[in-house]
Motif scaffolding. Structure first.
Motif, PDB file in Angstrom:
ATOM      1  N   VAL A  31       0.836  -1.200   0.000  1.00 55.76           N
ATOM      2  CA  VAL A  31       0.000   0.000   0.000  1.00 55.76           C
ATOM      3  C   VAL A  31       0.874   1.256   0.000  1.00 55.76           C
ATOM      4  O   VAL A  31       0.628   2.205  -0.753  1.00 55.76           O
ATOM      5  CB  VAL A  31      -0.944   0.006   1.219  1.00 55.76           C
ATOM      6  N   GLN A  72      -2.105  -6.933  -4.810  1.00 53.44           N
ATOM      7  CA  GLN A  72      -3.243  -6.116  -4.416  1.00 53.44           C
ATOM      8  C   GLN A  72      -4.575  -6.808  -4.717  1.00 53.44           C
ATOM      9  O   GLN A  72      -5.507  -6.739  -3.921  1.00 53.44           O
ATOM     10  CB  GLN A  72      -3.180  -4.765  -5.134  1.00 53.44           C
ATOM     11  N   TYR A  77      -7.646  -5.441  -2.541  1.00 52.36           N
ATOM     12  CA  TYR A  77      -7.462  -3.994  -2.612  1.00 52.36           C
ATOM     13  C   TYR A  77      -7.782  -3.431  -3.992  1.00 52.36           C
ATOM     14  O   TYR A  77      -8.018  -2.230  -4.123  1.00 52.36           O
ATOM     15  CB  TYR A  77      -6.025  -3.633  -2.207  1.00 52.36           C
ATOM     16  N   GLN A  93     -12.732   1.885  -3.172  1.00 54.17           N
ATOM     17  CA  GLN A  93     -11.306   1.645  -2.943  1.00 54.17           C
ATOM     18  C   GLN A  93     -10.493   2.907  -3.213  1.00 54.17           C
ATOM     19  O   GLN A  93      -9.513   3.183  -2.515  1.00 54.17           O
ATOM     20  CB  GLN A  93     -10.823   0.496  -3.836  1.00 54.17           C
TER      21      GLN A  93
END
Length: 355
Positions: A31, A72, A77, A93
């Motif tokens: 991230v 991800q 994510y 998101q």
């Protein structure tokens, strides 16, 4: 000693739980990389994109980007479309990962655990010896991560929700009063109030020199240096300007003597003035704090909050999960007669305190 009987189902469930937490730690690195490299911004609002297109938009190497995208997608994510071999960031998101002004933007907060890992040798020594670790002794990412974590949340709640929840405070701010922001850090909370109430004057107080310097830069950039000042001082010795409002934003529990800080606030308040106390969300009993938020705050408290309070004298080490009852007792001992909860969020409780 008898050999304990192992429940295989319980063991498997706990191993899965521990691996999920380990995976979350790995994901945090991804991230942070994605935010700093502009990968989320490349995906935001663009619809499905190939790895090659994401890499081109972000100016990164495709092979690295493809592996990052897959990590991800595996973590939920981003979305992955197998038929077209493309990746997509949903609007929800994007609010969490790509929008720097969103109240739920989280990538910068990963600076905090990064700092905690970097500070592990200091924590080991502190646990073994009982000594404190002051705020300024932490890796530099700590202050930046904490400031970024709280900035957008304060932006969403402080002026539109928390201040109006305090009896008569907004009217006094509109008329013009002196305000102290004790433990102001990088000054985000101070400046939010100053922007909203041009007739009042604001004074940010902190002991951390680097944070005061950052706060002054932010005030200059916002064009507010004429009405906002930042000074290096302790919570027990800042200038008495007879403040109409004194604020403690996620600060009181970090102090080595919170009763003395509350007592100084009582002396520095103008007649009829208010203390706004904002603290991490917590209930009074440990068993009522055994949640994801409690896990986050107890961990941070172990390495940051308690450590600083001990370094600051350790007369009363509240920790980040003190709860309303212990906080009310601090102000009772300091001579305040009025203490009520005015507002709350999943991460904070806001209290109105008066003499």
């Amino acid at each position: 000693m008898d050999t304990p009987v192992i429940d295989q189902a319980k063991l498997d469930a706990f191993v899965a739980h521990a691996i999920a937490d380990l995976s979350a730690g790995y994901t945090g690195v991804m991230v942070s990389l994605g935010s700093k490299l502009g990968l989320y911004q490349a995906l935001a609002g663009a619809g499905p994109l190939s790895a090659k297109e994401v890499a081109r938009r972000a100016g990164c190497a495709e092979r690295y980007v493809r592996e990052w995208l897959n990590a991800q997608a595996a973590g939920g994510y981003i979305g992955y479309h197998a038929v077209s071999d493309t990746y997509e960031l949903s609007p929800e998101q994007a609010l969490v990962l790509a929008d720097e002004d969103s109240p739920v933007h989280v990538p910068h907060a990963w600076n905090v655990p990064a700092s905690m890992w970097a500070d592990e040798p200091k924590a080991l020594e502190a646990f073994r010896t009982g000594r404190g670790v002051a705020w300024g002794e932490h890796d530099a990412r700590m202050a930046c991560g904490v400031a970024a974590f709280y900035r957008n949340g304060y932006k969403a709640s402080l002026v539109p929700q928390w201040l109006p929840a305090l009896d008569g405070v907004v009217a006094r701010l509109e008329q013009g009063i002196a305000v102290a922001d004790v433990g102001c850090g990088h000054g985000h909370s101070t400046l939010l109030m100053a922007q909203a109430f041009p007739r009042s004057r604001f004074h940010g107080i902190d002991t951390h020199a680097e944070s005061i310097a950052a706060a002054r830069r932010h005030a200059e950039a916002a064009g507010l240096a004429d009405r906002v000042g930042f000074e290096r001082a302790r919570a027990t010795d800042y200038a008495d300007r007879q403040y109409g409002l004194i604020c403690f934003f996620d600060t009181l529990h970090d102090l080595g003597d919170p009763v003395a800080a509350a007592r100084h606030a009582a002396q520095a308040l103008a007649p009829g003035g208010t203390v706004m106390l904002v603290e991490p969300f917590a209930n009074d009993r440990v068993e009522d704090n055994l949640s994801t938020v409690g896990q986050l705050y107890y961990a941070a408290s172990s390495m940051i909050c308690c450590a600083h309070a001990i370094a600051d004298g350790g007369r009363l080490v509240l920790g980040a999960q003190a709860g309303p009852r212990r906080l009310a007792e601090v102000f009772r001992q300091a001579g305040f007669g009025h203490f009520r909860e005015a507002a709350q969020t999943p991460f904070n409780r806001v209290f109105e305190v008066r003499r």
